[in-house]
Design an enzyme around this catalytic site. Structure first.
Site, short mmCIF file in Angstrom:
data_model
loop_
_atom_site.label_atom_id
_atom_site.label_comp_id
_atom_site.label_asym_id
_atom_site.label_seq_id
_atom_site.Cartn_x
_atom_site.Cartn_y
_atom_site.Cartn_z
N TRP A 162 3.12 -4.42 -5.16
CA TRP A 162 2.56 -5.42 -4.45
C TRP A 162 2.37 -6.95 -4.85
O TRP A 162 1.83 -7.49 -4.50
CB TRP A 162 0.96 -4.87 -4.22
CG TRP A 162 0.91 -3.76 -3.65
CD1 TRP A 162 0.54 -3.62 -2.09
CD2 TRP A 162 0.75 -2.24 -3.83
NE1 TRP A 162 0.53 -2.41 -1.86
CE2 TRP A 162 0.60 -1.50 -2.73
CE3 TRP A 162 0.91 -1.59 -5.08
CZ2 TRP A 162 0.42 -0.24 -2.85
CZ3 TRP A 162 0.76 -0.29 -5.27
CH2 TRP A 162 0.66 0.66 -4.14
N HIS A 176 -3.18 -6.26 0.67
CA HIS A 176 -3.36 -5.04 1.56
C HIS A 176 -4.89 -4.84 1.72
O HIS A 176 -5.82 -5.78 1.20
CB HIS A 176 -2.97 -3.66 0.92
CG HIS A 176 -3.36 -3.70 -0.31
ND1 HIS A 176 -2.87 -2.46 -1.15
CD2 HIS A 176 -4.29 -4.13 -1.17
CE1 HIS A 176 -3.61 -2.31 -2.35
NE2 HIS A 176 -4.30 -3.50 -2.20
N ARG A 202 2.33 -11.03 1.34
CA ARG A 202 3.09 -10.35 0.21
C ARG A 202 4.29 -11.31 0.07
O ARG A 202 4.90 -11.76 0.96
CB ARG A 202 3.82 -9.00 0.47
CG ARG A 202 2.61 -7.97 0.34
CD ARG A 202 3.09 -6.57 0.36
NE ARG A 202 1.92 -5.83 0.55
CZ ARG A 202 2.11 -4.49 0.86
NH1 ARG A 202 3.12 -3.80 1.11
NH2 ARG A 202 0.91 -3.85 1.22
N GLN A 216 -2.92 -5.67 8.70
CA GLN A 216 -3.07 -4.11 8.46
C GLN A 216 -4.35 -3.70 9.18
O GLN A 216 -5.36 -4.53 9.35
CB GLN A 216 -3.26 -3.91 6.87
CG GLN A 216 -1.69 -3.70 6.37
CD GLN A 216 -1.76 -3.18 4.97
OE1 GLN A 216 -2.86 -3.32 4.29
NE2 GLN A 216 -0.77 -2.82 4.22
N VAL A 258 -5.06 6.85 -4.26
CA VAL A 258 -5.11 8.00 -3.40
C VAL A 258 -4.62 9.30 -4.16
O VAL A 258 -3.57 8.95 -4.88
CB VAL A 258 -4.56 8.19 -2.09
CG1 VAL A 258 -5.50 7.27 -1.01
CG2 VAL A 258 -3.28 7.59 -1.97
N ALA A 312 -8.71 7.78 3.18
CA ALA A 312 -8.29 6.34 3.45
C ALA A 312 -6.94 6.17 4.07
O ALA A 312 -6.02 7.07 3.75
CB ALA A 312 -8.24 5.53 2.14
N1 PHE Z 1 -2.81 -0.17 0.85
C1 PHE Z 1 -1.31 0.49 1.12
C2 PHE Z 1 -0.44 -0.47 1.47
O1 PHE Z 1 -0.51 -1.35 1.75
C3 PHE Z 1 -1.48 1.53 1.99
C4 PHE Z 1 -2.60 2.59 1.98
C5 PHE Z 1 -3.90 2.48 2.42
C6 PHE Z 1 -2.25 3.78 1.32
C7 PHE Z 1 -4.66 3.50 2.17
C8 PHE Z 1 -3.18 5.02 1.30
C9 PHE Z 1 -4.57 4.64 1.70
O2 PHE Z 1 0.80 -0.05 1.15
#
Ligand code: PHE
Length: 344
Positions: A162, A176, A202, A216, A258, A312
């Site tokens: 990221w 994100h 990004r 998103q 996660v 999530a």
């Molecule tokens: N935040 C992650 C991304 O931008 C996506 C994600 C969100 C994955 C929630 C798992 C749970 O790639």
């Protein structure tokens, strides 16, 4: 009686002069001046009427009647001419500011919502109907909410994925919407279900499927008995609702916040699963990264992971719009070209 005759003549003379003067006035202003000259406070006729008290009763009657008659006539002429002038002035005004009611007006084209906004609203309605509340977080984030509290410490290699633009003050345009997960957990006590739509940024080389700024939609569901099957059920329903009936598959993926982590793929809408440039010949397109909330994230946010569980997800929203309308280049959504946007 001579006196009387003289004064009568005088009144006649005044009348003649007044008549001439009023009739030759060229505009309202001249008309007013001449009217005042004869009948105003210090006007000539007024003066005579004022002096009437000097005459005998009989003279008073005659002079009084005469001057009243003349005064009335002067007033009559004055009013008639005044109307004439105001009529002309009105006409002049109307001519200058003429409104032609028969000319067609300027056509103002009615447009519609941008496809991203429209689908965002559609998705928000869908999630609301399943009891999700819509929340928001800041676009400029602290590294704590964007990384650390999501189980991505500074020295964790996952942070590279990221890695992004930083501001000089150390803040970061969020990479994100997952940062809103922690902010929400800090504020609300479980159980709760929320979605958090918004822009993310990004460090990205822009191409047909990648933008440095994109949307998103994060989702977070926390309760005592939330299970992976709940995640699967709700996300499959989401895909069906937003993109229609499509073949889907879940596959394992890694996201530090996660455990387990998954990606939800749908069969490529461009080639029907046969394989093409857009799906990189896999026949599948990744649409919703997701997973069960990592216990460390719960700990950061002050929720007891022994008591609560959650799932999530974070949809790349522009990509959902792209798939929904079979747009093969994400950049088209941001060019503001009406020829393209009007097709939706
Ligand atoms: N935040 C992650 C991304 O931008 C996506 C994600 C969100 C994955 C929630 C798992 C749970 O790639």
């Amino acid at each position: 009686m001579d006196n009387k005759l003289e004064i009568i003549n005088e009144i006649d003379k005044i009348f003649e002069e007044a008549q001439k003067s009023l009739n030759s006035a060229k505009d309202l202003n001249e008309l007013d001046i001449s009217f005042r000259f004869f009948t105003g406070k210090k006007g000539r006729l007024t003066e005579i009427m004022h002096n009437i008290r000097l005459y005998s009763t009989e003279e008073k009657k005659i002079v009084g009647a005469k001057s009243n008659e003349v005064k009335n006539t002067i007033e009559f002429i004055y009013n008639a001419r005044k109307n004439e002038f105001s009529g002309a002035e009105q006409k002049k005004f109307l001519n200058r500011y003429r409104v032609d009611l028969t000319i067609p007006g300027n056509y103002i084209e009615r447009h519609h919502k941008h496809p991203i906004t429209a689908v965002l609203e559609e998705a928000s309605d869908f999630f609301s109907s399943m009891g999700f509340e819509i929340v928001e977080g800041p676009e400029i984030e602290t590294t704590y909410y964007n990384f650390d509290a999501l189980n991505i410490p500074a020295d964790h290699p996952a942070r590279d994925v990221w890695d992004t633009f930083y501001l000089l003050n150390g803040l970061v345009p969020r990479t994100h919407t997952s940062s809103v997960q922690v902010r929400t957990m800090e504020k609300k006590s479980p159980p709760f279900r929320v979605i958090a739509p918004g822009r993310c940024y990004r460090y990205e080389a822009v191409d047909a499927t990648h933008l440095f700024m994109f949307n998103q939609m994060e989702g977070l569901f926390v309760d005592k008995n939330v299970r992976l099957t709940d995640l699967k059920g709700i996300l499959e329903e989401t895909v069906k609702n937003l993109l229609g009936a499509r073949k889907t598959r879940f596959r394992p993926a890694f996201y530090p916040f996660v455990e387990p982590g998954l990606d939800l793929d749908i069969e490529c809408v461009f080639c029907g699963g046969r394989g093409c440039g857009i799906c990189k010949n896999t026949g599948w397109i990744e649409v919703i990264p997701c997973g069960m909330v990592h216990p460390n994230v719960f700990k950061y946010a002050g929720i007891d992971p022994q008591e609560y569980r959650g799932f999530a997800f974070g949809m790349g929203f522009d990509r959902i719009v792209m798939l929904k309308y079979s747009i093969n280049d994400l950049r088209l959504l941001y060019h503001g070209n009406l020829d393209i946007l009007n097709q939706f």
